[in-house]
Scaffold this active site. Structure first.
Site, PDB file in Angstrom:
ATOM      1  N   GLY A   1      34.094  53.830  45.470  1.00 50.25           N
ATOM      2  CA  GLY A   1      33.604  54.500  45.166  1.00 50.25           C
ATOM      3  C   GLY A   1      33.891  56.152  46.378  1.00 50.25           C
TER       4      GLY A   1
ATOM      5  CB  CYS B   1      11.584  74.651  57.524  1.00 58.73           C
ATOM      6  SG  CYS B   1      11.881  76.116  56.575  1.00 58.73           S
TER       7      CYS B   1
ATOM      8  CE1 TYR C   1      27.998  57.373  47.699  1.00 56.70           C
ATOM      9  CE2 TYR C   1      29.822  56.775  48.798  1.00 56.70           C
ATOM     10  CZ  TYR C   1      29.152  56.389  48.388  1.00 56.70           C
ATOM     11  OH  TYR C   1      29.318  55.039  47.782  1.00 56.70           O
TER      12      TYR C   1
HETATM   13  N1  LLP Z   1      30.234  48.172  45.405  1.00 57.33           N
HETATM   14  C1  LLP Z   1      28.717  47.996  45.855  1.00 57.33           C
HETATM   15  C2  LLP Z   1      27.309  47.065  45.384  1.00 57.33           C
HETATM   16  C3  LLP Z   1      28.149  49.447  46.586  1.00 57.33           C
HETATM   17  O1  LLP Z   1      26.464  49.357  47.552  1.00 57.33           O
HETATM   18  C4  LLP Z   1      28.883  50.621  47.206  1.00 57.33           C
HETATM   19  C5  LLP Z   1      28.316  51.396  47.982  1.00 57.33           C
HETATM   20  C6  LLP Z   1      30.817  50.343  46.534  1.00 57.33           C
HETATM   21  C7  LLP Z   1      30.545  49.448  45.733  1.00 57.33           C
HETATM   22  C8  LLP Z   1      31.223  51.665  46.987  1.00 57.33           C
HETATM   23  O2  LLP Z   1      31.238  52.585  48.687  1.00 57.33           O
HETATM   24  P1  LLP Z   1      32.180  53.030  48.754  1.00 57.33           P
HETATM   25  O3  LLP Z   1      33.999  52.637  48.504  1.00 57.33           O
HETATM   26  O4  LLP Z   1      31.956  53.935  48.351  1.00 57.33           O
HETATM   27  O5  LLP Z   1      32.079  52.842  49.804  1.00 57.33           O
HETATM   28  N2  LLP Z   1      25.612  57.102  51.082  1.00 57.33           N
HETATM   29  C9  LLP Z   1      26.666  56.699  51.620  1.00 57.33           C
HETATM   30  C10 LLP Z   1      27.047  55.199  51.476  1.00 57.33           C
HETATM   31  C11 LLP Z   1      26.620  53.958  50.861  1.00 57.33           C
HETATM   32  C12 LLP Z   1      27.481  53.163  50.627  1.00 57.33           C
HETATM   33  C13 LLP Z   1      26.417  52.479  49.339  1.00 57.33           C
HETATM   34  N3  LLP Z   1      27.404  51.663  48.436  1.00 57.33           N
HETATM   35  C14 LLP Z   1      27.362  57.989  52.774  1.00 57.33           C
HETATM   36  O6  LLP Z   1      27.329  58.655  52.567  1.00 57.33           O
HETATM   37  O7  LLP Z   1      27.980  57.305  53.347  1.00 57.33           O
END
Ligand code: LLP
Length: 410
Positions: free
Chosen positions: A270, A336, A365
């Site tokens: 992601g 705030c 994100y």
């Molecule tokens: N696959 C699954 C099942 C996931 O839950 C996630 C992310 C991904 C793939 C992708 O992960 P990435 O490659 O993006 O690290 N909001 C948080 C990140 C939460 C990730 C949740 N799951 C942040 O801003 O760091």
């Protein structure tokens, strides 16, 4: 900082800001295409399907860039399935993860012919069985294993440790695979893990693959043939230096799976496909001092970009000012809450009120976690194509957008 300068031309950014206003997200198509390319090159010798995790950024235009390049999608809700199909991802390249899929969502996924559903509990398998039998539709599924591996990242984005809500233990997974044999509408085809996010080492991936390889061998002895090994997403992106080269990950993984035949690898990146491609442009409203501390108050806030407030993430801030005089300050927004900051204790050229600041590495994100908190309008999004072309890919919300779903009582 250099990456921001290199890909986001300052005069173009100023033009966009004056035309569309601020705060505003700006993405570089070139960076997205380069990231896809580096993944594809790294895994060119692997039988692999890339499933982009839509939660990182689900804007239709951005997703369609990926879909057109043959990337699949990792989704976690009916809403993301809807978005994925609208953006043009092929259903047979979509995997559906998540601990709390509803019956309606499973139904929607089956009807849409997604590649597989990553089941995360026995209870979910029961519901999948029910839905599949009702519609007489074979449910291809994988089981998300909780391998109890620590990826050494922020606790909120650690997902592969026992004691957390994600996946099931191997023992439970075996029970589920065995159980599924009794039902002709349940078809086990995969095994999945997702260890967490912002992972900088290959070690947790290698440990997970070892575990999966041993498990699928055992399963095949029991007549269950796994065709997909899905190792989830999580590959790290340094907010300043960008994504870790996927070649490092590919090398480690390939050394483990190169002898396998008839098995396809799935990975679900992601952040690493999107983060570096986006910046958030904000305008300096005011400067002030409180005690010893300097504050630069900008018109972007935690509702636009929550990562610094939520995870203490440190994103680079680029100033468009040429002022030789420097200022050490916190960059804060109008929301705030004391937790509303975009950066803390950073030094930058002393800006004039009205100057622009760019927050880096917000392509993932960023907008997808934004909200209307404090009744602020969600920011628009722009895609840069080539050196000087740009397209509005999401409009700024209006005051009407704040209340149009609310029902006014007489
Ligand atoms: N696959 C699954 C099942 C996931 O839950 C996630 C992310 C991904 C793939 C992708 O992960 P990435 O490659 O993006 O690290 N909001 C948080 C990140 C939460 C990730 C949740 N799951 C942040 O801003 O760091």
């Amino acid at each position: 900082m250099d990456a921001i300068k290199k890909h986001f031309n300052a005069s173009l950014i100023k033009k966009i800001a004056s035309k569309f206003g601020t705060p505003i997200f700006v993405y570089s198509e070139k960076i997205i295409l380069d990231s896809i390319k580096s993944y594809k090159t790294a895994f060119s010798k692997t039988d692999i399907l890339f499933c982009y995790a839509l939660k990182a950024n689900s804007n239709n235009s951005l997703c369609s860039i990926l879909a057109k390049k043959g990337i699949g999608a990792d989704i976690v809700s009916g809403g993301e399935l809807f978005r994925a199909l609208k953006a043009g991802f092929e259903p047979q390249k979509i995997v559906f993860s998540g601990v709390g899929k509803t019956e309606e969502e499973l139904n929607y996924a089956l009807k849409s012919n997604v590649l597989m559903i990553n089941v995360e509990s026995f209870d979910e398998l029961e519901i999948l069985k029910k839905v599949a039998s009702k519609f007489k539709k074979i449910a291809n599924f994988s089981i998300r294993i909780n391998p109890d591996i620590d990826p050494h990242t922020h606790k909120f984005i650690t997902t592969g440790k026992l004691g957390g809500k994600f996946g099931v233990s191997l023992k439970e997974a075996f029970r589920m695979y065995e159980y599924s044999k009794k039902f002709k509408f349940l078809n086990p085809i995969g095994m999945q893990v997702h260890l967490g996010s912002q992972i900088y080492s290959v070690k947790p991936y290698v440990m997970a693959i070892d575990l999966i390889l041993a498990a699928i061998k055992k399963l095949s002895e029991r007549g269950i043939n796994i065709k997909y090994i899905d190792i989830g997403g999580g590959w790290g992106v340094d907010e300043i230096r960008g994504m870790r080269p996927p070649a490092i990950l590919a090398k480690a993984i390939n050394s483990k799976i190169k002898h396998l035949s008839g098995i396809k690898l799935i990975i679900e990146p992601g952040r690493s496909l999107m983060a570096s491609a986006g910046i958030l442009i904000t305008k300096v409203l005011y400067k002030k001092k409180s005690g010893d501390k300097n504050f630069i108050i900008v018109n972007g806030a935690m509702n636009d970009f929550i990562r610094p407030a939520l995870y203490g993430a440190k994103h680079p801030v680029y100033s468009f000012s040429r002022n030789k005089k420097k200022l050490k300050a916190d960059i804060v927004g109008p929301v705030c809450e004391s937790g509303d900051f975009l950066a803390k204790d950073i030094e930058l050229p002393l800006p004039e009120n009205g100057d622009l600041l760019a927050i880096g590495s917000v392509g993932a994100y960023g907008q997808s976690m934004s909200s209307q908190y404090n009744s602020r309008l969600r920011a628009p999004e722009i895609l840069l194509k080539g050196k000087s072309e740009y397209k509005l890919i999401r409009k700024r919300e209006s005051f009407r957008d704040l209340i149009y779903k609310e029902v006014r009582l007489p």
